[in-house]
Design an enzyme around this catalytic site. Structure first.
Site, short mmCIF file in Angstrom:
data_model
loop_
_atom_site.label_atom_id
_atom_site.label_comp_id
_atom_site.label_asym_id
_atom_site.label_seq_id
_atom_site.Cartn_x
_atom_site.Cartn_y
_atom_site.Cartn_z
N LYS A 175 0.84 -1.19 0.00
CA LYS A 175 0.00 0.00 0.00
C LYS A 175 0.88 1.25 0.00
O LYS A 175 1.62 1.49 0.95
CB LYS A 175 -0.93 -0.02 1.22
N THR A 206 -8.84 9.43 7.75
CA THR A 206 -8.52 8.17 7.06
C THR A 206 -8.32 7.02 8.03
O THR A 206 -7.71 6.01 7.68
CB THR A 206 -7.25 8.35 6.21
N GLY A 208 -8.68 3.71 9.74
CA GLY A 208 -9.30 2.45 9.36
C GLY A 208 -9.11 2.04 7.92
O GLY A 208 -9.68 1.03 7.48
N THR A 209 -8.29 2.76 7.16
CA THR A 209 -8.14 2.43 5.74
C THR A 209 -7.56 1.03 5.52
O THR A 209 -8.02 0.29 4.66
CB THR A 209 -7.25 3.46 5.03
N GLY A 210 -6.54 0.68 6.31
CA GLY A 210 -5.91 -0.62 6.11
C GLY A 210 -6.83 -1.77 6.44
O GLY A 210 -6.92 -2.75 5.69
N CYS A 211 -7.53 -1.67 7.56
CA CYS A 211 -8.50 -2.69 7.94
C CYS A 211 -9.59 -2.82 6.88
O CYS A 211 -10.00 -3.93 6.51
CB CYS A 211 -9.16 -2.34 9.27
#
Length: 262
Positions: A175, A206, A208-211
């Site tokens: 990412k 932003t 929580g984007t990875g989850c």
């Protein structure tokens, strides 16, 4: 009536609702699958950071997992915060016995820079968890933690992907959201390459984007999509969620998991 597509998240709880188990279940609902959860840790967390974290005993995590998988069944598994080497190894063993696609988000630090993985667990992630992953989804900080490779440009994404793939996942999404320019991620299995690009939105909310991305990939894999198809659909979903992210509290607010319904 047939049973819905089922996805299991194995992760920590975010009391603020923006990341972790809460973000995973919101994502799964938004994408039309039945989400189930194994809680690995409880955090006291808000828009300003993580004020405390308490991992659950291995036997509690194992019991939750077996309870869901043995009765209800799953079409995909997603992992997030696993906190300790003992939990990493237990979850890796459980995934290896399940026979469903697994999306591993090797959570090491929170959006605010708070550590969510013991340093002693890194080797277990490399040697036990990544080898059972269908897709691994590290961000640039987690790439450094796991491999020592620092990414400063798009060209470095290939080198980072190769370093992570060396630990055994079938596919990796590196990412690149922390790079300048467009928001670009690299999906590869070492032979195929898929560059996932989107416009970068001027929105600091932003959390929580990875989850969210990892859960969206798991949801699409559970529906029967290929890894490239699942990753592309997940990228589109999380981009919309970032664009619609909203302020909550005094710090970094969450992405909007329900943006398609508004």
């Amino acid at each position: 009536m047939s049973a819905p597509v089922r996805v299991l998240t194995v992760a920590g709880s975010d009391s603020g609702g923006g990341a972790g188990i809460q973000a995973d279940l919101k994502t799964m609902l938004a994408l039309g699958v039945h989400g189930m959860s194994v809680v690995t840790a409880v955090t006291a967390q808000n828009s300003l950071g993580v004020q405390g974290a308490w991992e659950l005993p291995v036997e509690a995590v194992r019991a939750q997992y077996r309870s869901v998988v043995d009765d209800i069944g799953v079409q995909a598994v997603k992992t997030g915060m696993l906190a300790s080497a003992e939990l990493v190894e237990a979850v890796a063993e459980l995934i290896g016995e399940t026979g469903a696609p697994a999306v591993v988000d090797p959570v090491g630090v929170s959006k605010h820079g708070d550590s969510l993985l013991a340093a002693s667990a890194l080797d277990s992630v490399r040697t036990r968890l990544l080898p059972v992953a269908t897709v691994a989804t590290p961000n640039l900080d987690e790439v450094v933690q796991l491999t020592g490779v620092r990414v400063e440009s798009e060209e470095d994404l290939r080198r980072a992907a190769a370093a992570v793939l060396a630990y055994g996942p079938r596919w990796v999404v590196i990412k690149g959201g922390h790079l300048a320019g467009d928001a670009v991620d690299l999906l590869t299995d070492g032979s195929e390459e898929h560059w996932l690009r989107s416009e970068r939105y001027d929105n600091r909310h932003t959390h929580g984007t990875g989850c969210t991305l990892a859960s969206a990939i798991a949801a699409e894999l559970a529906k029967g999509r290929s890894v490239p198809e699942a990753a592309a659909a997940a990228k589109e979903y999380v981009t919309g969620a970032i664009r619609a992210g909203f302020p909550l509290g005094g710090g970094i607010g969450p992405v909007d998991h329900g943006w398609r319904f508004r």
